[in-house]
Design an enzyme around this catalytic site. Structure first.
Site, short mmCIF file in Angstrom:
data_model
loop_
_atom_site.label_atom_id
_atom_site.label_comp_id
_atom_site.label_asym_id
_atom_site.label_seq_id
_atom_site.Cartn_x
_atom_site.Cartn_y
_atom_site.Cartn_z
N ASP A 1 -5.46 -0.90 -25.14
CA ASP A 1 -4.69 -0.63 -23.69
C ASP A 1 -3.63 0.59 -23.07
O ASP A 1 -3.96 1.05 -22.64
CB ASP A 1 -4.07 -1.91 -23.70
CG ASP A 1 -2.87 -2.15 -24.79
OD1 ASP A 1 -2.48 -1.59 -25.68
OD2 ASP A 1 -1.90 -3.11 -24.12
N ASP B 1 -16.85 4.91 -20.80
CA ASP B 1 -16.90 5.03 -18.98
C ASP B 1 -16.38 5.57 -18.79
O ASP B 1 -16.17 6.26 -17.66
CB ASP B 1 -17.66 3.76 -18.71
CG ASP B 1 -18.59 3.11 -19.00
OD1 ASP B 1 -19.15 3.94 -19.77
OD2 ASP B 1 -19.06 2.06 -18.50
#
Ligand code: NAD
Length: 371
Positions: A228, A256
């Site tokens: 994260d 991505d």
């Protein structure tokens, strides 16, 4: 340089054949100018294979892929094959079978920002100018494949969906070693990302990567980062990274994220690698990140750069032709710097061109660079 340069071409569907044609032209150019010859076989995959043979990947094409040094794939899929009566007859099933049978466990997704396209990103130019990072995603394990999985009915009338994140020592070590090897050829730095703070599989990942690093790659700088935080750092200061290695799920998302910092789907190459054999050669599949773009297929509008840059990765990782890979990448870069743009990367003041003209310009640039 390996003597054997067997390349299987699988153009696939939609814009696949159009962008792969430009790779063929570069191969012909290399044959003529560089005297580097590839033994190219062509086959069908995806919808094209369903139409011809009733299956998205025949056993014969799979055998060709297994016998090749590398596979170059265009794209698969399209509305014609969107609602198959048999789930295994989806175009994507051909691609998945190929990845599985070739044992492609490491997915390499570079995020490179060419100076000429710095404005295509949604991030500020000073953050992404000169960006050159490589994300290595574990591709065959983790939560997408772990058992148990499924949706079950509970006695109290609720339903429960289950997926299992699972990694073994060998799965972690083999993908981490790909990352360390890559880093040695780049800026010698690896960031390993997981969630060791809340997941046992993440803790094992961190321990095994650390152990492998101590045993075999202590010359490479290794840093661990929670995934994260990695997602935030990628947006805040992406140039701190060189190679990032992470699991299947986090890699799906982080690659991505990193790719989109570069601005355009038509520019993004990828490679998927398998285990090294006794000679250090790996099964490999190279393909653009984009799909078959049915909306522009057959119109000579597609950007061939992602596929050409995938071929550059093949030259580098499967054929040890690093100089040729660099020349091809430089040719793409120079053509963009000269203002040539396919519609997807068009910007004010630039010259809009077709797939073929982009290919022509890159070949001309290759001529210049090699004269
Ligand atoms: P897509 O990547 O095909 O297209 C998304 C958008 O980007 C479209 O507007 C398209 O015109 C544009 N685009 C993509 N590549 C381009 C290029 N090289 N040059 C210029 N513009 C480009 O994604 P999608 O529309 O979601 O999917 C279309 C089909 O492709 C579907 O059948 C899907 O399943 C399949 N697909 C295949 C792969 C693969 O083969 N690996 C990957 C993704 C999607």
């Amino acid at each position: 340089m390996p003597a054997n340069k067997k390349l299987l071409f699988l153009p696939g569907d939609g814009i696949g054949p159009e962008v792969m044609r430009q790779v063929r032209r570069v191969i012909d150019w290399m044959d003529r100018k560089r005297k580097v010859t590839f033994d190219v076989t062509e086959g069908l995959v995806g919808g094209a294979a369903i139409d011809a043979h009733g299956t998205p990947l025949t056993d014969a094409t799979l055998a060709d892929a297994l016998a090749a040094d590398a596979v170059m794939l265009g794209a698969v899929g399209g509305p014609k094959w969107d609602n198959p009566s048999d789930y295994m007859k989806r175009p994507e099933a051909g691609l998945l079978r190929l990845r599985k049978e070739l044992g492609l466990f490491a997915n390499l997704r570079p995020a490179t920002v060419f100076d000429a396209l710095v404005d295509a990103s949604t991030l500020k130019p000073e953050i992404i100018k000169g960006l050159d990072i490589m994300i290595v995603r574990e591709l065959t394990g983790g939560v997408y494949f772990g058992e148990p999985r499924g949706i079950e009915d509970l006695p109290n009338g609720e339903r429960r969906g289950v997926n299992t994140q699972v990694y073994t020592t060998s799965e972690i070590r083999r993908v981490a070693s790909v990352a360390f090897e890559l880093a040695r050829k780049r800026s010698n730095k690896v960031h390993s990302m997981e969630k060791a703070n809340v997941m046992e599989s993440g803790l094992l990942w961190r321990q095994e990567v650390t152990k492998l690093h101590q045993e075999q790659y202590s010359d490479v700088t290794l840093e661990h980062m929670y995934a994260d935080n990695g997602a935030m750092q990628l947006l805040k200061n992406p140039k701190q990274f060189d190679v990032i290695v992470t699991d299947n799920l986090f890699g799906d998302i982080l690659s991505d994220e990193a790719a989109m910092m570069t601005g355009s789907l038509g520019m993004l190459p990828s490679a998927s690698l398998g285990a090294a054999d006794a000679n250090g050669n790996r099964k490999a599949l190279y393909e653009p990140v984009h799909g078959s773009a049915p909306d522009i297929a057959g119109k000579d509008l597609a950007n061939p750069c992602a596929t050409l840059l995938s071929f550059a990765m093949a030259l580098r990782y499967s054929f040890n032709l690093d100089d040729d890979a660099k020349t091809l990448e430089k040719a793409v870069q120079n053509v963009l710097a000269g203002g040539m743009r396919t519609a997807d990367i068009m910007a004010p003041g630039m010259a809009r061109c077709s797939t073929t003209v982009m290919g022509d310009s890159i070949l001309r640039e290759l001529d210049k660079l090699s004269s």
